[in-house]
Design a protein around this motif. Structure first.
Motif, short mmCIF file in Angstrom:
data_model
loop_
_atom_site.label_atom_id
_atom_site.label_comp_id
_atom_site.label_asym_id
_atom_site.label_seq_id
_atom_site.Cartn_x
_atom_site.Cartn_y
_atom_site.Cartn_z
N UNK A 114 38.43 50.74 44.13
CA UNK A 114 38.07 49.87 45.26
C UNK A 114 36.82 49.06 44.96
N UNK A 115 35.89 49.62 44.18
CA UNK A 115 34.70 48.86 43.79
C UNK A 115 35.08 47.68 42.91
N UNK A 116 35.96 47.92 41.94
CA UNK A 116 36.47 46.82 41.12
C UNK A 116 37.20 45.80 42.00
N UNK A 117 38.04 46.29 42.90
CA UNK A 117 38.91 45.41 43.68
C UNK A 117 38.12 44.47 44.57
N UNK A 118 37.13 45.01 45.27
CA UNK A 118 36.31 44.16 46.15
C UNK A 118 35.28 43.39 45.35
N UNK A 119 34.77 44.00 44.28
CA UNK A 119 33.76 43.32 43.47
C UNK A 119 34.29 42.17 42.66
N UNK A 120 35.59 42.23 42.33
CA UNK A 120 36.24 41.17 41.55
C UNK A 120 37.30 40.45 42.37
N UNK A 141 50.62 43.87 42.94
CA UNK A 141 51.06 42.54 43.36
C UNK A 141 50.14 41.99 44.44
N UNK A 142 49.79 40.72 44.31
CA UNK A 142 48.97 40.06 45.31
C UNK A 142 47.48 40.16 45.07
N UNK A 143 47.07 40.80 43.97
CA UNK A 143 45.64 40.87 43.64
C UNK A 143 45.47 40.69 42.14
N UNK A 144 44.53 39.82 41.77
CA UNK A 144 44.17 39.61 40.38
C UNK A 144 42.65 39.59 40.29
N UNK A 145 42.07 40.15 39.25
CA UNK A 145 40.61 40.13 39.14
C UNK A 145 40.08 38.73 38.87
N UNK A 146 39.03 38.37 39.59
CA UNK A 146 38.33 37.10 39.35
C UNK A 146 37.12 37.43 38.47
N UNK A 147 37.20 37.08 37.21
CA UNK A 147 36.12 37.41 36.28
C UNK A 147 35.16 36.24 36.08
#
Length: 217
Positions: A114-120, A141-147
């Motif tokens: 969840x930290x990765x998911x909300x942080x990215x 599905x529906x989520x991709x990390x924004x780096x």
């Protein structure tokens, strides 16, 4: 309102930043509260520990999402938790007078996810840092990390972890490093727990990450 139950440990005086710690599967909002003074012994930061939104039949404690397969969260429960946690973060920033720019998301196991998911999260503001103990960047599905963000990342994982294999940590390190993020990486022969040997590096990461967000004169 996010409706998430939480605990918190205030800073000594005006907080210099915010640390939000997300618990692992089967724990609750009390689980990581004791980690606050370990990671922030000078009590510079306001620390908040929210509880997950789910209670799964046959499992104790709280959960962030259903686990059909490690690394691949259930779509519906993941996105429901994501939305509730996003609202919780927004409410916490408003309530405490802190900002994403002086916030670190931390977590253990499912809480690291969840930290990765909300942080990215591509639709979410970039925090100053992410601390991931024994977790992974999810595939859902529906989520991709924004780096494409200026977020520092701390990763700690055990090579003997029987729940989340070490390759998850190495994959996250490689993905984020190749994207140009500042990654501090630690692994040891630990199993599925927070290895005390990683704590000094975690304290240093948290201190330097929040120090850099302070205004200069």
């Amino acid at each position: 309102m996010s409706a998430l139950i939480y605990r918190e440990r205030p800073a000594n005086g005006t907080p210099e930043g915010l640390l939000i710690l997300h618990h692992g599967r089967g724990a609750d909002e009390n689980d990581l509260l004791g980690l606050a003074d370990v990671l922030d012994p000078e009590r510079r930061l306001h620390v908040v520990t929210p509880g997950g939104p789910l209670q799964v039949p046959g499992w104790p404690g709280k959960h962030w999402y259903v686990v059909p397969r490690v690394g691949f969260p259930d779509h519906d429960t993941f996105h429901a938790a994501y939305e509730k946690l996003a609202r919780f973060h927004d409410e916490t920033w408003e309530r405490t007078g802190t900002t994403p720019e002086n916030t670190v998301f931390g977590g253990f196991s499912m809480g690291s996810v969840m930290s990765y998911s909300l942080g990215l999260g591509p639709d979410r503001p970039a925090p100053a840092g992410i601390m991931a103990f024994s977790g992974f960047i999810p595939t859902v599905d529906g989520w991709q990390p924004d780096t494409d963000r200026d977020t520092k990342v701390f990763i700690a994982h055990g090579r003997q972890d029987p729940v989340m294999d070490i390759h998850f940590a190495r994959d996250a390190r490689d993905l984020l490093t190749n994207a140009g993020l500042d990654v501090t990486y630690n692994e040891s022969d630990a199993a599925h727990h927070i290895d005390p040997a990683h704590i000094p590096a975690a304290v240093k990461f948290l201190t330097t990450t929040t120090d850099r967000t302070l205004p200069t004169t």
